[in-house]
Write a protein that holds these residues in place. Structure first.
Motif, PDB file in Angstrom:
ATOM      1  N   ASN A 129       3.167   9.555  -2.202  1.00 16.13           N
ATOM      2  CA  ASN A 129       3.773  10.654  -2.973  1.00 16.13           C
ATOM      3  C   ASN A 129       5.231  10.875  -2.615  1.00 16.13           C
ATOM      4  OD1 ASN A 129       1.447  11.248  -4.357  1.00 16.13           O
ATOM      5  ND2 ASN A 129       0.657  12.585  -2.733  1.00 16.13           N
ATOM      6  N   ASP A 130       5.663  10.250  -1.508  1.00 13.86           N
ATOM      7  CA  ASP A 130       7.037  10.435  -1.036  1.00 13.86           C
ATOM      8  C   ASP A 130       7.951   9.436  -1.751  1.00 13.86           C
ATOM      9  OD1 ASP A 130       9.382  10.739   0.293  1.00 13.86           O
ATOM     10  OD2 ASP A 130       8.641  10.125   2.267  1.00 13.86           O
ATOM     11  N   PRO A 131       8.916   9.912  -2.567  1.00 15.86           N
ATOM     12  CA  PRO A 131       9.798   8.963  -3.288  1.00 15.86           C
ATOM     13  C   PRO A 131      10.648   8.103  -2.351  1.00 15.86           C
ATOM     14  CG  PRO A 131      10.552  11.235  -3.573  1.00 15.86           C
ATOM     15  CD  PRO A 131       9.221  11.310  -2.893  1.00 15.86           C
ATOM     16  N   VAL A 132      11.008   8.653  -1.166  1.00 15.13           N
ATOM     17  CA  VAL A 132      11.813   7.863  -0.208  1.00 15.13           C
ATOM     18  C   VAL A 132      10.988   6.695   0.323  1.00 15.13           C
ATOM     19  CG1 VAL A 132      13.044   7.926   1.994  1.00 15.13           C
ATOM     20  CG2 VAL A 132      13.219   9.855   0.411  1.00 15.13           C
ATOM     21  N   ALA A 133       9.701   6.958   0.628  1.00 15.78           N
ATOM     22  CA  ALA A 133       8.822   5.881   1.101  1.00 15.78           C
ATOM     23  C   ALA A 133       8.683   4.802   0.021  1.00 15.78           C
ATOM     24  CB  ALA A 133       7.451   6.446   1.462  1.00 15.78           C
ATOM     25  N   ARG A 134       8.549   5.266  -1.248  1.00 19.14           N
ATOM     26  CA  ARG A 134       8.448   4.296  -2.341  1.00 19.14           C
ATOM     27  C   ARG A 134       9.759   3.502  -2.481  1.00 19.14           C
ATOM     28  NH1 ARG A 134       6.187   8.738  -5.249  1.00 19.14           N
ATOM     29  NH2 ARG A 134       8.035   8.858  -6.592  1.00 19.14           N
ATOM     30  N   ALA A 135      10.867   4.183  -2.292  1.00 19.01           N
ATOM     31  CA  ALA A 135      12.178   3.514  -2.404  1.00 19.01           C
ATOM     32  C   ALA A 135      12.326   2.437  -1.319  1.00 19.01           C
ATOM     33  CB  ALA A 135      13.303   4.540  -2.285  1.00 19.01           C
ATOM     34  N   ILE A 136      11.936   2.777  -0.086  1.00 20.01           N
ATOM     35  CA  ILE A 136      12.027   1.789   1.006  1.00 20.01           C
ATOM     36  C   ILE A 136      11.099   0.608   0.716  1.00 20.01           C
ATOM     37  CG2 ILE A 136      11.633   1.400   3.474  1.00 20.01           C
ATOM     38  CD1 ILE A 136      12.409   4.354   3.931  1.00 20.01           C
ATOM     39  N   THR A 137       9.911   0.907   0.153  1.00 20.27           N
ATOM     40  CA  THR A 137       8.963  -0.166  -0.181  1.00 20.27           C
ATOM     41  C   THR A 137       9.549  -1.087  -1.250  1.00 20.27           C
ATOM     42  OG1 THR A 137       7.174   1.381   0.284  1.00 20.27           O
ATOM     43  CG2 THR A 137       6.583  -0.650  -0.853  1.00 20.27           C
ATOM     44  N   LEU A 138      10.202  -0.493  -2.259  1.00 24.56           N
ATOM     45  CA  LEU A 138      10.824  -1.311  -3.308  1.00 24.56           C
ATOM     46  C   LEU A 138      11.908  -2.218  -2.727  1.00 24.56           C
ATOM     47  CD1 LEU A 138      11.097   1.359  -6.149  1.00 24.56           C
ATOM     48  CD2 LEU A 138       9.824  -0.795  -6.286  1.00 24.56           C
ATOM     49  N   ARG A 139      12.706  -1.663  -1.823  1.00 22.42           N
ATOM     50  CA  ARG A 139      13.750  -2.475  -1.187  1.00 22.42           C
ATOM     51  C   ARG A 139      13.120  -3.586  -0.342  1.00 22.42           C
ATOM     52  NH1 ARG A 139      19.010  -0.918  -1.559  1.00 22.42           N
ATOM     53  NH2 ARG A 139      19.355   1.097  -2.562  1.00 22.42           N
ATOM     54  N   MET A 140      12.002  -3.255   0.296  1.00 23.63           N
ATOM     55  CA  MET A 140      11.280  -4.255   1.095  1.00 23.63           C
ATOM     56  C   MET A 140      10.778  -5.381   0.180  1.00 23.63           C
ATOM     57  SD  MET A 140      10.376  -4.626   4.294  1.00 23.63           S
ATOM     58  CE  MET A 140       9.209  -5.522   5.303  1.00 23.63           C
ATOM     59  N   LEU A 141      10.199  -5.004  -0.960  1.00 24.98           N
ATOM     60  CA  LEU A 141       9.707  -6.014  -1.908  1.00 24.98           C
ATOM     61  C   LEU A 141      10.866  -6.862  -2.440  1.00 24.98           C
ATOM     62  CD1 LEU A 141       7.106  -3.868  -3.911  1.00 24.98           C
ATOM     63  CD2 LEU A 141       6.589  -5.744  -2.322  1.00 24.98           C
ATOM     64  N   GLY A 142      11.980  -6.201  -2.719  1.00 26.02           N
ATOM     65  CA  GLY A 142      13.173  -6.938  -3.167  1.00 26.02           C
ATOM     66  C   GLY A 142      13.644  -7.940  -2.124  1.00 26.02           C
ATOM     67  N   SER A 143      13.575  -7.557  -0.838  1.00 28.91           N
ATOM     68  CA  SER A 143      13.984  -8.458   0.247  1.00 28.91           C
ATOM     69  C   SER A 143      13.021  -9.634   0.393  1.00 28.91           C
ATOM     70  CB  SER A 143      14.059  -7.685   1.567  1.00 28.91           C
ATOM     71  OG  SER A 143      14.944  -6.591   1.445  1.00 28.91           O
ATOM     72  N   SER A 158       0.830  -1.220   0.000  1.00 25.06           N
ATOM     73  CA  SER A 158       0.000   0.000   0.000  1.00 25.06           C
ATOM     74  C   SER A 158       0.859   1.263   0.000  1.00 25.06           C
ATOM     75  CB  SER A 158      -0.930  -0.006   1.213  1.00 25.06           C
ATOM     76  OG  SER A 158      -0.176  -0.001   2.412  1.00 25.06           O
ATOM     77  N   VAL A 159       2.108   1.164   0.488  1.00 26.85           N
ATOM     78  CA  VAL A 159       2.979   2.353   0.585  1.00 26.85           C
ATOM     79  C   VAL A 159       3.567   2.721  -0.776  1.00 26.85           C
ATOM     80  CG1 VAL A 159       4.926   3.363   1.877  1.00 26.85           C
ATOM     81  CG2 VAL A 159       3.509   1.612   2.937  1.00 26.85           C
ATOM     82  N   ILE A 160       3.499   1.803  -1.774  1.00 28.74           N
ATOM     83  CA  ILE A 160       4.111   2.077  -3.084  1.00 28.74           C
ATOM     84  C   ILE A 160       3.401   3.229  -3.792  1.00 28.74           C
ATOM     85  CG2 ILE A 160       2.767   0.573  -4.627  1.00 28.74           C
ATOM     86  CD1 ILE A 160       6.550   0.664  -4.582  1.00 28.74           C
ATOM     87  N   HIS A 161       2.156   3.511  -3.368  1.00 30.77           N
ATOM     88  CA  HIS A 161       1.392   4.586  -4.010  1.00 30.77           C
ATOM     89  C   HIS A 161       1.587   5.929  -3.306  1.00 30.77           C
ATOM     90  CE1 HIS A 161      -0.394   1.385  -6.267  1.00 30.77           C
ATOM     91  NE2 HIS A 161      -0.896   0.819  -5.167  1.00 30.77           N
TER      92      HIS A 161
END
Length: 962
Positions: free
Chosen positions: A114-128, A109-112
Motif C-alpha cells: 500500500n506504500d507508494p514509495v515501496a512500490r516506486a523502489i520495487t519498480l526501480r529494482m525491476l527496471g535495474s 511481492s513488494v509491488i502489491h
C-alpha cells in the motif's frame, strides 16, 4: 562442490592480503543482515558489491542476491533503497543469478504494497533487472499500471523502469509506445512528466516500423511544442534514435543544421552542435558536401565565439575522416571545388589566428587534415598557412602553463607530427620552430614539445643530427631545481637526445647527461633515463646508470632487478666490438656477452616474486641467450671447413650414397643441425609473441624481428648449403612498403635485405660448400649482432593487465584427490571463468572470445584390458565462448570407458577483435578415477563364480586320469 571450486579459485587469486574465503565472507555479511540493528543491516548490505568484486562466481553471487531479496521483501524502505543501489552497482553480475524466478518472486511481492514509495523502489529494482528479465509480463503490466498512478514518485519510477525495459525488450517497446504517445500528447499530463517521458522514445529502434512511428511522434512534438526545454529534449531524443536506427541519420543531420541556422535561441543552437558532434563521431560517412557547406556558412556568419568553437570542433572531427574527401571530390555533373577556394578553407584560415585559443586550435587542425588528406600539387599556400598557424599557436601556448593552454598545445603538437608524417618536406621548418621555441617555453610546454620532437625524429631520423646541438645546449642549462616538472623535463630531453643520436652517444653527450643527473636528479629520474637508453640501444650509457642506482634501492628484489638490467646492458655492450671478416674476435665477443647474460638471468630469477613472476622478461632473455649460443655454434661450424676439410674420398662416398652434400664432409650434418636449431628458436619467439597479449605493439614488433632473424639465418643455411636448387627468395623479400616505426626496426630491415641479396647472388654463382658461403653466413651473423638490441616498453612496464581465472565443477575437496565416476557414465565438466583487468582495460587489444581446450590422458590402469574403440580412450574437445560482462561458462561431456586414473587438463586461450589467437593460459588440471559400474561388476563376479566349479571339475578329471 561448486563452492569448493570457488574456494580453489580464490586461493589462486593472490591479492596480497589475508582474506576470508567466499563462504566465510558471505556468512559474516549474513550475520549483519540478521542483526536487529538497522545500522548493522545497512552496513552489511552496502558491503556486498565489494564481495562480488572479489569473488565473482555464480554460486556465491546467487546466494548473496537471494539474501538481499529477502531483505528487500521484509525490510523497510531505507533498506530497500540500499539493496536497489547495490543491485545497480553490481549490474555486470546480475546474469550470474541462477535462481532468477525465486529472486524476482521475492522482489515482486513488494509491488502489491500500500506504500507508494515501496512500490516506486520495487519498480526501480525491476527496471535495474531488465537485462535478465526482459520478457516478464507481470513486470510489464506493473509498469503500465504505475504510469497511471497519482503519486509522482511512483510515476517517475515507472518511467525509469519503462526506459530500461524498452531498451531490452522489443515486445515491451511496441506495447508501451502508444501509451507514451498518448501521455505526451494528453493535456492532463504535466510538462515536467512529458520531459521525462520523451527520452523513452530513443529506445524504439528494434525494427523499422517502430522507429518510424517514434520519429513521426518526435517530429510532431518539435513543431507542436516550441518551448526551449521541449525542443531540446525532443531534438536530443531524435538524434539518439537516429544514431541507433542508422537509416534516418542524413535526415537528422539536415534537421539539426536547420535548427542551428534558423533558431535564434543559443541553448537550442548549443544542443544542435552537441548532437552534430555525436553524429560526426559515430557516422561521418553519412555527411554530404552540402551538410558540411551549411555548417561552414553558419560558422562564418555567427558572431558568438562559443558557438563558433562548437561548430569548428564538429568540422575538425569531420576533417579527420572520409567526409573531407567527399567534400572536395567532384560530384557527377559538377566540378569539384578546389581546396584553396572553398568555404571550409576560408573559415580555417580565418580562425587560425583567432584570439580564442580553442578556435585557433580547431582551425589549425582542419587545415592540417586538409593538407595531409588532399594529395594535390598546388597546395603550397595551404601548407604554408598550416605551418604558420601552428607556429603562432605554439608561441602563444608555450608561454602559458594553464591547463587550457596545455590542452591546446597538445592539439598543435599532434598536428605537427601528422604534418611531418604526411608532408615530409615541411618537417625541417617544423623542427626548427620547435627548437627555437624550446629555449623560452615553460617547463610543462617543454616536456610536450620534447615528446613531439622525439616522435618526428623516430619517423624521420635524418633530422636527428640537426637537433643534437640545440638539445645539448638546453640540457646544460635546465635542471637547476628538483621540481617534478624539471625531473620530467630531464627524462623527456634525454629521450630526444637518444633518438637524435641514433647509432651511438659521443663521449661529450654522455658526460653532459651524467653531470646533469649527478647534480639535481633523483633515483627514479635516473632509472627512467636508463630505461630509455635501453630502449634506444645505448647500452653503455644504460649500464653506467643502472650501476649508479644499485645502492639506492630499499628492496632485495629491486636490487636484483637493477643488477640484471646492468648485466644485460653490459652483455649487449660487448657485442658492439664486432667487426666484419674477424670471426675469432666475434666468437670471443659472443662468449663475453654470454657470460654477462648468464649472470643477468640468475639475478633476474632472484628478482621475480609470486605476484610479479617476470615471465616475459625471463623467457625473452633465455631465448636471447640460446640465440647467441646458436650464432656462436654456427660460426664454429663455418670455421670447421678450414680446420676439418672434407676427406679425399668424400666425393666417392657422396656418389655411393647418392647424396651430393656428403662431398662437403661433416659440415653438411652440422649445418642441418644448425638450421633446425634456428627454426626451433623462431618457434620459441613465436610462442613468446602469442603469450604476450598485454604487450604494446612496439614490443611485439621487436619479438617479431627477433623471430625473423632466426628464420633469415635458417633460410640462408638452406639456400647456400643444404638445398640451393629449390630455395625461393620471393617470400623472404621486402613485404610491402610500410615505413618502420623505429630506428632499430629500420636498421634490422636494412640488414635483412642486404643478407638476402648476398645469399641470392652467391646461390646463383657458386656450388656449395665454399669459403664464400661460410663467410656469407658469418658476416650475416655479425651484421645482425651489430644492430644494438632494443629492450622495449613491455620489458620494463605493463600498461595493460588481463588475466583469466577458471573454476571447474565438479571439483575435489583436495586437489590431489581424484573425482570418482563410473565407466558407463559420462562426466559433465562445467568450466566457468572470469576475465580480470588492470587499471586500463583494453588499452592495446580486447578479448573477443575465449577458446577452452579440454583433453584427458590415462595416468594408470586398473583392472583387466578390454577391447575398447580408440575414440573412447581419449577426450579432446574445444569450445569457443564469448565473455559477457567479463564472465563465461560452458560444459563438456567427457567419456572414461577405461578403468583407471585419468588426468583432465583445461587450457584457455583468447581471440582478440582482429581474430588473432593468444595463448594467455591459465592451465588447470584435475584427476578423475574411472570405476567399474556395479551392474557390470556383479555380472562379472557371477560369471567368475560359475566358471570356478567347472574349472574344479576339470582339475578332478585330470587327477583321476592321472
Amino acid at each position: 562442490m561448486a563452492s569448493n571450486s570457488t574456494k580453489s579459485f580464490l586461493a589462486d587469486a593472490g591479492y596480497g592480503e589475508q582474506e576470508l574465503d567466499a563462504n566465510s565472507a558471505l556468512m559474516e555479511l549474513d550475520k549483519g543482515l540478521r542483526s536487529g540493528k538497522l545500522g548493522e543491516q545497512c552496513e552489511a548490505v552496502v558491503r556486498f558489491p565489494r564481495l562480488f568484486q572479489k569473488y565473482p562466481f555464480p554460486i556465491l553471487i546467487n546466494s548473496a542476491f537471494l539474501k538481499l531479496a529477502d531483505v528487500f521483501r521484509v525490510g523497510n524502505n531505507f533498506l530497500r533503497l540500499c539493496v536497489l543501489k547495490v543491485t545497480q552497482q553490481s549490474e555486470k553480475h546480475l546474469e550470474k543469478i541462477l535462481n532468477v524466478d525465486e529472486f524476482v518472486k521475492r522482489i515482486f511481492s513488494v509491488i502489491h504494497s500500500n506504500d507508494p514509495v515501496a512500490r516506486a523502489i520495487t519498480l526501480r529494482m525491476l527496471g535495474s533487472l531488465a537485462s535478465i528479465i526482459p520478457e516478464r509480463k507481470n513486470a510489464h503490466h506493473s509498469i503500465r499500471q504505475s504510469l497511471d498512478s497519482h503519486d509522482n514518485v511512483e510515476v517517475e519510477a515507472a518511467v525509469f523502469a519503462a526506459a530500461n525495459f524498452s531498451a531490452q525488450s522489443k515486445d515491451f517497446a511496441v506495447g508501451i509506445c502508444n501509451k507514451i504517445s498518448e501521455m505526451i500528447q494528453g493535456l492532463a499530463t504535466p510538462v515536467d512528466l512529458k520531459l521525462k517521458l520523451i527520452p523513452i522514445l530513443q529506445h524504439m529502434h528494434h525494427d523499422a516500423i517502430l522507429a518510424s512511428s517514434a520519429r513521426q511522434l518526435l517530429q510532431q512534438l518539435v513543431t507542436s511544442y516550441p518551448s526551449t526545454k521541449m525542443v531540446i529534449v525532443s531534438l536530443h531524443t531524435f538524434t539518439l534514435l537516429a544514431a541507433s536506427s542508422l537509416v534516418d541519420t542524413p535526415k537528422q543531420i539536415q534537421l539539426l543544421l536547420q535548427y542551428l541556422k534558423n533558431d535564434p535561441r543559443k541553448a537550442v543552437k548549443r544542443l544542435a552542435i552537441q548532437d552534430l558532434k555525436l553524429l560526426a563521431n559515430k557516422t561521418p560517412h553519412t555527411w554530404s558536401r552540402e551538410n558540411i557547406q551549411a555548417l561552414c556558412e553558419c560558422a562564418l556568419q555567427t558572431p558568438y565565439d562559443s558557438l563558433k568553437l562548437g561548430m569548428l570542433s564538429v568540422l575538425s572531427t569531420l576533417s579527420g575522416t572520409i567526409a573531407i574527401k567527399h567534400y572536395f571530390s567532384a560530384a557527377p555533373g559538377n566540378v569539384g571545388s578546389s581546396p584553396r577556394s572553398s568555404d571550409l578553407v576560408k573559415l580555417a584560415q580565418e580562425c587560425c589566428y583567432h584570439n580564442n585559443r580553442g578556435i585557433a586550435a580547431h582551425g589549425v587542425r582542419v587545415l592540417t587534415n586538409i593538407t595531409v588528406s588532399c594529395q594535390e600539387k598546388d597546395l603550397l599556400a595551404l601548407e604554408q598557412d598550416a605551418v604558420f598557424g601552428l607556429e603562432s599557436l605554439l608561441v602563444l601556448c608555450s608561454q602559458d602553463d594553464s591547463p587550457g593552454a596545455q590542452a591546446t598545445l597538445k592539439i598543435a603538437l599532434n598536428c605537427m607530427v601528422k604534418l611531418a608524417r604526411g608532408r615530409p618536406h615541411l618537417s625541417q621548418s617544423v623542427v626548427e620552430t620547435l627548437l627555437t621555441q624550446l629555449h623560452s617555453a615553460q617547463d610543462a610546454a617543454r616536456i610536450l614539445m620534447c615528446h613531439c620532437l622525439a616522435a618526428i625524429a623516430m619517423q624521420l631520423p635524418v633530422l636527428g643530427d640537426g637537433m643534437l646541438g640545440d638539445l645539448m645546449e638546453l640540457y646544460k642549462v635546465i635542471g637547476r631545481s628538483a621540481t617534478d616538472k624539471q625531473q620530467e623535463l630531464l627524462v623527456s630531453l634525454a629521450t630526444v637526445i637518444f633518438v637524435a643520436s641514433q647509432k651511438a652517444l659521443s663521449a661529450e653527450v654522455k658526460a653532459v647527461i651524467k653531470q646533469q643527473l649527478e647534480s639535481v636528479s633523483n633515483g627514479w629520474t635516473v632509472y627512467r633515463i636508463a630505461r630509455q637508453a635501453s630502449r634506444m640501444g645505448n647500452h653503455d650509457m644504460a649500464r653506467e646508470l643502472y650501476q649508479s642506482l644499485l645502492t639506492q634501492v630499499a628492496s632485495e628484489h629491486f636490487y636484483f632487478w637493477l643488477n640484471s638490467l646492468k648485466e644485460f646492458s653490459h652483455a649487449e655492450q660487448c657485442l658492439t666490438g664486432l667487426e666484419e671478416e674477424n670471426y675469432s674476435s666475434a666468437l670471443s665477443c659472443i662468449a663475453e656477452s654470454l657470460k654477462f647474460y648468464h649472470k643477468g638471468i640468475a639475478s633476474l630469477t632472484a628478482a621475480s616474486t609470486p605476484l610479479n613472476p617476470l615471465s616475459f622478461q625471463c623467457e625473452f632473455v633465455k631465448v636471447r641467450i640460446d640465440l647467441l649460443q646458436a650464432f656462436s655454434q654456427l660460426i664454429c661450424t663455418c670455421n670447421s671447413l678450414k680446420t676439418s676439410p672434407p676427406p679425399a674420398i668424400a666425393t666417392t662416398i657422396a656418389v655411393t650414397l647418392g647424396n651430393d652434400l656428403q662431398r662437403c664432409g661433416r659440415i653438411s650434418n652440422q649445418m642441418k643441425q644448425s638450421m633446425e636449431e634456428f627454426r626451433s628458436l623462431a618457434s620459441r619467439y613465436g610462442d613468446l609473441y602469442q603469450a604476450s597479449f598485454d604487450a604494446d605493439s612496439a614490443t611485439l614488433r621487436n619479438v617479431e624481428l627477433q623471430q625473423q632473424s632466426c628464420l633469415l639465418i635458417s633460410h640462408a643455411i638452406e639456400a647456400l648449403i643444404l638445398d640451393p636448387e629449390s630455395a625461393s627468395f620471393q617470400e623472404y623479400g621486402s613485404t610491402g612498403t610500410a615505413p618502420a616505426d623505429s630506428e632499430y626496426e629500420r636498421r634490422m630491415m636494412s640488414v635483412y635485405n642486404h643478407v638476402l641479396e648476398e645469399v641470392e647472388s652467391l646461390n646463383r654463382k657458386y656450388t656449395p660448400v665454399s669459403y664464400m658461403h661460410t663467410a656469407c653466413l658469418c658476416n650475416a651473423i655479425i651484421a645482425l649482432l651489430k644492430v644494438p638490441l632494443s629492450f622495449q616498453r613491455y620489458f620494463f612496464q605493463k600498461l595493460q593487465s588481463t588475466s583469466i581465472k577458471l573454476a571447474l565443477s565438479p571439483s575435489p575437496r583436495n586437489p590431489a584427490e581424484p573425482i570418482a565416476v563410473h565407466n558407463n557414465q559420462q562426466l559433465a565438466l562445467k568450466v566457468e571463468g572470469v576475465v580480470q583487468h588492470g587499471s586500463k582495460p583494453g588499452l592495446f587489444r580486447k578479448i573477443q572470445s575465449v577458446c577452452l581446450n579440454v583433453s584427458s590422458t590415462l595416468q594408470s590402469k586398473s583392472g583387466q584390458d578390454y577391447k575398447i574403440p580408440l575414440d573412447n580412450m581419449t577426450n579432446e574437445m574445444e569450445q569457443r565462448v564469448e565473455p559477457h560482462n567479463d564472465y563465461f561458462s560452458t560444459q563438456f561431456l567427457l567419456n572414461f570407458a577405461i578403468l583407471g586414473t585419468h588426468n583432465i587438463t583445461v587450457e584457455s586461450s583468447v581471440k582478440d577483435a582482429n581474430g588473432i589467437v593468444w595463448k594467455t593460459g591459465p592451465r588447470t588440471t584435475i584427476f578423475v578415477k574411472s570405476l567399474e559400474d556395479p551392474y557390470s561388476q556383479q555380472i562379472r563376479l557371477q560369471q567368475q563364480q560359475a566358471q570356478q566349479p567347472l574349472q574344479q571339475q576339470q582339475q578332478r578329471n585330470a587327477y583321476t586320469r592321472f
